[in-house]
Design a protein around this motif. Structure first.
Motif, short mmCIF file in Angstrom:
data_model
loop_
_atom_site.label_atom_id
_atom_site.label_comp_id
_atom_site.label_asym_id
_atom_site.label_seq_id
_atom_site.Cartn_x
_atom_site.Cartn_y
_atom_site.Cartn_z
N GLN A 1 19.04 12.29 5.38
CA GLN A 1 17.67 12.35 5.91
C GLN A 1 16.92 13.58 5.40
O GLN A 1 15.74 13.49 5.07
CB GLN A 1 17.70 12.36 7.44
CG GLN A 1 17.73 11.00 8.08
CD GLN A 1 17.40 11.05 9.56
OE1 GLN A 1 17.72 12.01 10.25
NE2 GLN A 1 16.76 10.01 10.06
N SER A 2 17.58 14.72 5.36
CA SER A 2 16.90 15.93 4.91
C SER A 2 16.48 15.81 3.44
O SER A 2 15.41 16.27 3.06
CB SER A 2 17.78 17.17 5.13
OG SER A 2 18.99 17.06 4.40
N LYS B 1 12.70 15.92 2.03
CA LYS B 1 12.26 16.78 0.93
C LYS B 1 11.42 16.00 -0.06
O LYS B 1 10.48 16.52 -0.67
CB LYS B 1 13.48 17.38 0.22
CG LYS B 1 14.00 18.65 0.85
CD LYS B 1 15.00 19.34 -0.07
CE LYS B 1 15.40 20.70 0.50
NZ LYS B 1 16.32 21.43 -0.40
N ILE B 2 11.75 14.72 -0.23
CA ILE B 2 11.04 13.89 -1.19
C ILE B 2 9.76 13.31 -0.60
O ILE B 2 8.69 13.37 -1.23
CB ILE B 2 11.95 12.73 -1.66
CG1 ILE B 2 13.19 13.29 -2.38
CG2 ILE B 2 11.19 11.77 -2.58
CD1 ILE B 2 14.25 12.24 -2.69
N PHE B 3 9.84 12.79 0.62
CA PHE B 3 8.71 12.04 1.20
C PHE B 3 7.95 12.80 2.29
O PHE B 3 6.93 12.31 2.77
CB PHE B 3 9.21 10.71 1.79
CG PHE B 3 9.87 9.81 0.79
CD1 PHE B 3 9.12 9.20 -0.21
CD2 PHE B 3 11.23 9.57 0.84
CE1 PHE B 3 9.71 8.36 -1.14
CE2 PHE B 3 11.85 8.73 -0.08
CZ PHE B 3 11.09 8.12 -1.08
N GLY B 4 8.45 13.98 2.68
CA GLY B 4 7.80 14.74 3.74
C GLY B 4 8.42 14.47 5.10
O GLY B 4 9.28 13.61 5.25
N ILE B 5 7.95 15.20 6.10
CA ILE B 5 8.46 15.06 7.46
C ILE B 5 7.71 13.93 8.14
O ILE B 5 6.64 14.12 8.71
CB ILE B 5 8.30 16.37 8.27
CG1 ILE B 5 8.85 17.56 7.49
CG2 ILE B 5 8.96 16.25 9.63
CD1 ILE B 5 10.34 17.50 7.22
N ASN B 6 8.25 12.74 8.08
CA ASN B 6 7.56 11.59 8.66
C ASN B 6 8.55 10.47 8.95
O ASN B 6 9.74 10.57 8.63
CB ASN B 6 6.44 11.11 7.73
CG ASN B 6 6.95 10.84 6.31
OD1 ASN B 6 7.94 10.13 6.13
ND2 ASN B 6 6.29 11.41 5.32
N ALA C 1 10.34 8.78 5.85
CA ALA C 1 11.46 9.56 5.32
C ALA C 1 12.69 9.46 6.21
O ALA C 1 13.82 9.41 5.72
CB ALA C 1 11.04 11.02 5.16
N ALA C 2 12.48 9.44 7.53
CA ALA C 2 13.61 9.37 8.46
C ALA C 2 14.34 8.04 8.37
O ALA C 2 15.56 7.97 8.56
CB ALA C 2 13.10 9.59 9.90
N ARG C 3 13.60 6.98 8.04
CA ARG C 3 14.21 5.65 8.01
C ARG C 3 14.64 5.21 6.60
O ARG C 3 15.41 4.27 6.46
CB ARG C 3 13.23 4.62 8.58
CG ARG C 3 12.99 4.82 10.08
CD ARG C 3 11.95 3.84 10.60
NE ARG C 3 11.79 3.94 12.04
CZ ARG C 3 10.62 3.98 12.68
NH1 ARG C 3 9.50 3.92 11.98
NH2 ARG C 3 10.57 4.09 14.00
#
Length: 554
Positions: free
Chosen positions: A71-72, A76-81, A84-86
């Motif tokens: 997830q981290s 890093k690639i898609f931002g904190i959203n 990215a988490a999924r």
């Protein structure tokens, strides 16, 4: 042949990506697990610490770090959203379907590989979880692959009549160990526990005949340990044994007690699998019974899958905590057995049972009616408020959500899938029926995720999360009152607290605070905090009450 096989893999990857990746960020993450894990990954990035897991900037020893590393990296690639988490689980979905296609092709042929991938990707919960931000999809895949490679090792070691096993037994033992190590790094020792229990039951089934070489078993354990030492060993060497000890204590507690809200009835997991694995769960039923086998390995692999099913379901029936995804490892044997039924029916190696079509039609119709009812109830939801006696639920139902009625097409599509599939079953056109049921269900889930889930979420938590998002960048404290949520941490992009008093709810309510403090509670609990006269109510929305306390400093 190789080019053709590669073409199928690429096509399967593209189709899986089209089903699993779109709309990942369309809806907020859900409490508790999704937001909890995403926050752990966010704090991993924030603290630049990739060996210890934190939540609310406190040690979180409930899970190992493998999924948080994924997830981290995604963040890093898609931002904190949400996307990215999924995203790691969407990747897991693509990988899983390819793995099942390759496993099925190796076990039987390409037809079976496609059937297995269809059954997994076209069943309710297995499909839905690839759109989630929880740990289990990767954990299940690693655990299954560890068992799969051990089965191949067993066949090679004991000279089963299986073509294509051209490697030495040690090769399969090593790969089994690697995947076991990855499974342990993803969710803990439960992977090894399930694995050893299955081997133990197989040992009993074979009347205490040793089916492995002890040196190979030791090699398996050494390889698995070396993989896990990338975290267990490094963390212990760097910071001592405290964190690992607390982690192991939690793993023990998980199996001996239940957390609040996680207790269920004894047959919980069987009902969950029956409904959650629709339609594969019903097509799997005939394969639970004895049949005609084409080879020694045909019978043996089916036995392994049955053992995997019963060990997982019985183990987590005994475990005190009852959560849907605890038995999700059983999705692999359930979908295998469903594919097995269709495969054997098509080859006329197993008799088709009419009750399967009847049961599938009944359950499919019930689910279709529920999906239709969601749209119909939503259109008239405010008229139902007087009949609901829960204050918070009443306020939820008053949310301003726009429904057109077209959302009911999801239920209609499932009903059409069930009807067409049943007709094909009656004609004994089994491969077309399998395609209809599984592809149709996958499309239903895709549409539900796109047009129903975002609207339903607006009733439950959207108002609170939107409030938290508005606090991003503001120098303040934000917390909940009367209920627990991880949303204030992730959705405010909380910074590491400087003042340790900020963890003390009483200090935030009555102490000499150094920052403005926001509180979020629910309408049925706000009266419990009337005595705190410094709290000023800002507004209410969808069952949530938003309060603020200013500092005494000017």
């Amino acid at each position: 042949m190789r080019t053709s096989k590669l073409s199928v893999i690429l096509l399967l990857a593209v189709i899986a990506a089209l089903f699993f990746i779109p709309f990942l960020g369309r809806v907020h993450l859900f409490d508790w697990d999704e937001i909890n894990f995403a926050e752990c990954s966010r704090e991993m990035l924030k603290l630049d610490d990739y060996t210890r897991i934190y939540v609310n900037f406190k040690p979180f020893w409930e899970k190992p770090p493998m999924f948080f590393w994924m997830q981290s990296l995604s963040m890093k690639i898609f931002g904190i959203n949400e996307f990215a988490a999924r995203f790691p689980n969407a990747v897991c979905g693509i990988v899983t379907l390819i793995v099942l296609y390759l496993c099925g092709t190796r076990l039987y042929d390409r037809k079976f590989g496609i059937l297995w991938a269809l059954a997994f990707g076209g069943s309710l919960f297995p499909n839905m979880y690839f759109k989630s931000g929880i740990i289990d999809p990767w954990f299940n895949l690693f655990t299954f692959l560890s068992l799969y490679y051990f089965i191949l090792y067993h066949w090679k070691h004991n000279k089963f009549d299986k073509e294509g096993l051209d490697k030495k037994p040690v090769y399969y033992a090593v790969w089994s160990g690697i995947f076991m190590g990855l499974a342990i790094l993803t969710k803990g020792q439960v992977a090894l526990m399930v694995f050893l229990m299955i081997l133990g039951v197989y040992f009993l089934y074979n009347r205490f005949k040793i089916f492995f070489n002890w040196w190979h078993a030791l090699l398996f354990l050494v390889v698995a340990s070396l993989v896990t030492l990338t975290w267990y060993g490094y963390e212990t060497a760097k910071n001592g044994t405290w964190f690992i000890t607390e982690f192991l204590k939690y793993q023990y507690r998980l199996f001996t007690t239940h957390d609040a809200g996680q207790e269920g009835f004894f047959g919980y997991h069987y009902i969950v699998l029956l409904v959650g694995c629709f339609p594969a769960s019903l097509f799997a039923i005939p394969s639970f019974f004895k049949g005609r086998y084409s080879s020694r390995y045909d019978k043996d692999f089916k036995i392994w899958m049955l053992l995997l099913f019963w060990v997982v379901t019985l183990l987590f029936t005994i475990v005190q905590s009852r959560i849907i995804h605890y038995s999700s490892l059983a999705w692999f044997p359930v979908t295998f057995l469903a594919a097995y039924s269709f495969y054997k029916w098509d080859r006329k190696e197993m008799d088709y049972k009419k009750y399967v079509g009847v049961l599938t039609t009944i359950l499919g119709t019930i689910i279709a009616i529920v999906l239709l009812a969601v749209a119909l109830i939503a259109l008239n939801i405010r008229q139902l408020i007087p009949y609901v006696h829960d204050t918070f639920a009443q306020a939820n139902m008053a949310a301003d959500v726009s429904w057109s009625g077209w959302e009911g097409i999801v239920g209609i599509l499932l009903a059409a899938t069930v009807i067409i599939g049943l007709r094909q079953l009656k004609k004994h056109d089994f491969l077309k029926a399998a395609t209809t049921y599984f592809v149709g269900t996958a499309i239903v889930i895709f549409l539900a995720a796109a047009i129903i889930v975002p609207k339903v979420e607006k009733y439950s938590q959207a108002a609170a999360i939107e409030f938290f998002e508005q606090r991003q960048g503001e120098d303040c404290y934000v917390t909940t009152l009367g209920y627990w949520s991880y949303a204030p941490f992730f959705y405010t992009h909380k910074e590491k607290p400087v003042n340790p008093n900020s963890y003390d709810e009483n200090w935030l309510l009555t102490g000499d605070i150094d920052k403005p403090t926001y509180f979020v509670t629910k309408v049925d609990r706000v009266d419990d905090y009337k005595q705190y006269t410094l709290l000023k109510e800002l507004y209410r929305k969808n069952g949530f009450v938003f309060l603020k306390r200013e500092t005494n400093k000017k």
